[in-house]
Write a protein that holds these residues in place. Sequence first.
Motif, mmCIF file in Angstrom:
data_model
loop_
_atom_site.group_PDB
_atom_site.id
_atom_site.type_symbol
_atom_site.label_atom_id
_atom_site.label_comp_id
_atom_site.label_asym_id
_atom_site.label_seq_id
_atom_site.Cartn_x
_atom_site.Cartn_y
_atom_site.Cartn_z
ATOM 1 N N GLU A 153 0.834 -1.204 0.000
ATOM 2 C CA GLU A 153 0.000 0.000 0.000
ATOM 3 C C GLU A 153 0.870 1.256 0.000
ATOM 4 O OE1 GLU A 153 -0.509 1.942 2.972
ATOM 5 O OE2 GLU A 153 -1.870 3.330 1.957
ATOM 6 N N TYR A 154 2.010 1.205 0.749
ATOM 7 C CA TYR A 154 2.835 2.409 0.877
ATOM 8 C C TYR A 154 3.666 2.682 -0.368
ATOM 9 C CZ TYR A 154 5.760 -1.410 2.510
ATOM 10 O OH TYR A 154 6.420 -2.602 2.620
ATOM 11 N N ASP A 155 3.740 1.696 -1.293
ATOM 12 C CA ASP A 155 4.467 1.940 -2.536
ATOM 13 C C ASP A 155 3.571 2.507 -3.615
ATOM 14 O OD1 ASP A 155 7.037 1.354 -1.969
ATOM 15 O OD2 ASP A 155 6.800 -0.790 -2.324
ATOM 16 N N ALA A 156 2.269 2.226 -3.499
ATOM 17 C CA ALA A 156 1.377 2.538 -4.605
ATOM 18 C C ALA A 156 1.026 4.005 -4.681
ATOM 19 C CB ALA A 156 0.108 1.705 -4.476
ATOM 20 N N GLU A 157 1.105 4.707 -3.561
ATOM 21 C CA GLU A 157 0.601 6.070 -3.576
ATOM 22 C C GLU A 157 1.584 7.023 -2.909
ATOM 23 O OE1 GLU A 157 -3.352 6.204 -2.323
ATOM 24 O OE2 GLU A 157 -3.694 8.193 -3.151
ATOM 25 N N ALA A 158 1.832 8.139 -3.575
ATOM 26 C CA ALA A 158 2.753 9.125 -3.014
ATOM 27 C C ALA A 158 2.045 9.929 -1.934
ATOM 28 C CB ALA A 158 3.260 10.053 -4.102
ATOM 29 N N ARG A 159 2.849 10.487 -1.004
ATOM 30 C CA ARG A 159 2.289 11.258 0.101
ATOM 31 C C ARG A 159 2.339 12.738 -0.267
ATOM 32 N NH1 ARG A 159 5.718 10.055 5.040
ATOM 33 N NH2 ARG A 159 7.259 10.859 3.618
ATOM 34 N N SER A 160 1.221 13.397 -0.283
ATOM 35 C CA SER A 160 1.066 14.834 -0.602
ATOM 36 C C SER A 160 2.008 15.286 -1.735
ATOM 37 C CB SER A 160 1.282 15.703 0.628
ATOM 38 O OG SER A 160 2.559 15.471 1.169
ATOM 39 N N PRO A 161 1.791 14.755 -2.959
ATOM 40 C CA PRO A 161 2.721 15.058 -4.053
ATOM 41 C C PRO A 161 2.746 16.534 -4.432
ATOM 42 C CG PRO A 161 0.827 13.828 -4.848
ATOM 43 C CD PRO A 161 0.710 13.866 -3.369
ATOM 44 N N VAL A 162 1.592 17.206 -4.418
ATOM 45 C CA VAL A 162 1.545 18.583 -4.912
ATOM 46 C C VAL A 162 2.348 19.511 -4.014
ATOM 47 C CG1 VAL A 162 0.044 20.493 -5.493
ATOM 48 C CG2 VAL A 162 -0.698 18.169 -5.950
ATOM 49 N N ALA A 163 2.101 19.417 -2.709
ATOM 50 C CA ALA A 163 2.797 20.320 -1.779
ATOM 51 C C ALA A 163 4.301 20.106 -1.857
ATOM 52 C CB ALA A 163 2.298 20.076 -0.359
ATOM 53 N N ALA A 164 4.728 18.836 -1.865
ATOM 54 C CA ALA A 164 6.163 18.551 -1.873
ATOM 55 C C ALA A 164 6.802 19.069 -3.153
ATOM 56 C CB ALA A 164 6.391 17.046 -1.741
ATOM 57 N N THR A 165 6.120 18.859 -4.302
ATOM 58 C CA THR A 165 6.715 19.301 -5.560
ATOM 59 C C THR A 165 6.801 20.816 -5.625
ATOM 60 O OG1 THR A 165 5.490 17.454 -6.469
ATOM 61 C CG2 THR A 165 6.686 18.821 -8.005
ATOM 62 N N VAL A 166 5.733 21.482 -5.209
ATOM 63 C CA VAL A 166 5.760 22.949 -5.259
ATOM 64 C C VAL A 166 6.889 23.482 -4.388
ATOM 65 C CG1 VAL A 166 4.500 25.015 -4.577
ATOM 66 C CG2 VAL A 166 3.336 23.238 -5.850
ATOM 67 N N ALA A 167 6.980 22.972 -3.150
ATOM 68 C CA ALA A 167 8.031 23.455 -2.241
ATOM 69 C C ALA A 167 9.401 23.204 -2.847
ATOM 70 C CB ALA A 167 7.905 22.751 -0.889
ATOM 71 N N SER A 168 9.615 21.998 -3.397
ATOM 72 C CA SER A 168 10.937 21.660 -3.909
ATOM 73 C C SER A 168 11.298 22.504 -5.121
ATOM 74 C CB SER A 168 10.983 20.188 -4.277
ATOM 75 O OG SER A 168 10.651 19.416 -3.170
ATOM 76 N N PHE A 169 10.323 22.754 -6.011
ATOM 77 C CA PHE A 169 10.699 23.490 -7.214
ATOM 78 C C PHE A 169 10.828 24.984 -6.962
ATOM 79 C CE2 PHE A 169 11.336 20.906 -10.934
ATOM 80 C CZ PHE A 169 11.066 19.666 -10.400
ATOM 81 N N VAL A 170 10.125 25.502 -5.948
ATOM 82 C CA VAL A 170 10.409 26.887 -5.556
ATOM 83 C C VAL A 170 11.831 26.984 -5.035
ATOM 84 C CG1 VAL A 170 9.848 28.663 -3.862
ATOM 85 C CG2 VAL A 170 8.032 27.552 -5.139
ATOM 86 N N LEU A 171 12.233 25.965 -4.241
ATOM 87 C CA LEU A 171 13.619 25.917 -3.768
ATOM 88 C C LEU A 171 14.584 25.860 -4.943
ATOM 89 C CD1 LEU A 171 15.692 25.457 -1.421
ATOM 90 C CD2 LEU A 171 15.464 23.043 -1.945
ATOM 91 N N LEU A 172 14.238 25.036 -5.963
ATOM 92 C CA LEU A 172 15.131 24.905 -7.126
ATOM 93 C C LEU A 172 15.251 26.233 -7.863
ATOM 94 C CD1 LEU A 172 16.801 23.253 -9.080
ATOM 95 C CD2 LEU A 172 14.733 22.530 -10.202
ATOM 96 N N ALA A 173 14.112 26.963 -8.006
ATOM 97 C CA ALA A 173 14.168 28.257 -8.693
ATOM 98 C C ALA A 173 15.078 29.219 -7.939
ATOM 99 C CB ALA A 173 12.753 28.834 -8.805
ATOM 100 N N ALA A 174 14.938 29.237 -6.609
ATOM 101 C CA ALA A 174 15.800 30.131 -5.820
ATOM 102 C C ALA A 174 17.260 29.724 -5.954
ATOM 103 C CB ALA A 174 15.371 30.087 -4.358
ATOM 104 N N LEU A 175 17.512 28.406 -5.876
ATOM 105 C CA LEU A 175 18.883 27.892 -5.988
ATOM 106 C C LEU A 175 19.518 28.298 -7.307
ATOM 107 C CD1 LEU A 175 19.204 24.149 -4.889
ATOM 108 C CD2 LEU A 175 20.604 26.066 -4.235
ATOM 109 N N THR A 176 18.794 28.050 -8.433
ATOM 110 C CA THR A 176 19.393 28.337 -9.732
ATOM 111 C C THR A 176 19.614 29.831 -9.889
ATOM 112 O OG1 THR A 176 17.158 28.105 -10.553
ATOM 113 C CG2 THR A 176 18.668 26.326 -11.036
#
Lengths: 315, 117
Positions: A153-176
């Motif tokens: 069950e824990y492999d089939a579904e990601a945990r809060s994908p939208v929030a994690a992706t948004v946070a990470s890519f905002v970080l990536l934009a700042a980093l670059t």
Amino acid sequence: MRCRDGALDAVINPYLLYVGLALGGLGVCMALPRRRVSPQALGAVLAGLGLGLALLGLGLKSERLPNYNFYIFSAIALGAALRVITHPRPVYAALYFILTILASCGLYLVLAAEFMAFALVIIYAGAILITYLFVIMLATQAPSEGELEALAEYDAEARSPVAATVASFVLLAALTTMLFGGAGDLRPRDGAGLDAPIEMMPQRAERSLREEGLIAAGDEVVGVDAAAWTATLRSGAEVRLPDSARLTNVERIGHDLLAEHPGSIEIAGVILLMAMLGATVLSRRQVELEDEAKRRQAERLAAAGTVFADREVSP
Amino acid sequence: MSGSWTIAQASLPAPMDGVTLAHYLLVSAAMFTIGLVGFLTRRNLIIMFLCTELMFQAAGIALIAFSRFHLHMTGQTFVIFVLTVAAAEAALALALVVLLYRRKDSLSAEAWAEMKG
């Protein structure tokens, strides 16, 4: 290199970069595993498009044709990395991680770091990932009847994908944005400073001279001047060093490691020893199962037994 | 240079023109972000540790690129220490994961939610 305002503009068009990053984020978010039908292929294409846009933005600003090796290796590395986090089955994720490692080794080779490239293959792909594969096989439940294809069950579904992706890519934009402010062209390879350690290795210079037949049998090197690229002999003569006296990558790393960071080697050794002791202590501990867990395990073993018994009866 | 063909010295750096430090930093940052997204979203303990290895790898690419940019060896030497830490982490983390799996019969990170402070 100083970071100044507007430096980002000199390296890449900011709009192109941010559009590329947004596309990449959307793609990664779509590619994460979900219970319902997940648009993984579309997500991967979007993520690839995003990265392509960002790299294109970089390429537009440099006037020469870029190195195709870099693009091949980085595309493989990032594609495989995306697959590591999106593949629902851990074994395949580990195998894709090996692909990421091999592609990074390609990048290392392009950067003329051949020793680290091969060390990476041996240590990462050869040792660490094999350990991961062993643990994945140890810690995966034997499929019972009727659910051979079922995922945990824990492999089939990601945990809060939208929030994690948004946070990470905002970080990536700042980093670059920060990183590109101070980034410049790679320098030409033959820097004189890289050969400076040969001044401390007169015997290394002597060996090269002997191989080229530039030194008499009884003579020896007493001093080396790396900037002028000459050696002083005991007989008083000055000879120009041959090209084979240029240090190799392994010699440079070895010198840097032992001359500049001897304490760090000791610390690394202690870290490894502690990790070894810790792993041994941890794996020797007996696990006290609760009654509930014992019952579940017995049921599972019994179920697996019936599966095998069925197979023997009706092949 | 003698006529022998070596990858690093003769062939690869020649078409190096046009690739700047920024290219490598972009790839490194993107790989780090992918690892971060994976660490935050996946719920399998083993995959979470794989994602930290992905982030180590991204740091390694940045270190090697900086080593090449500054023509200084210490960047490459530091990758050796990154490898050391990664190996130590893998040994300890995987021993822990096996222990946790034997106790709860599950690799889910949420099986240990009661450890929240």
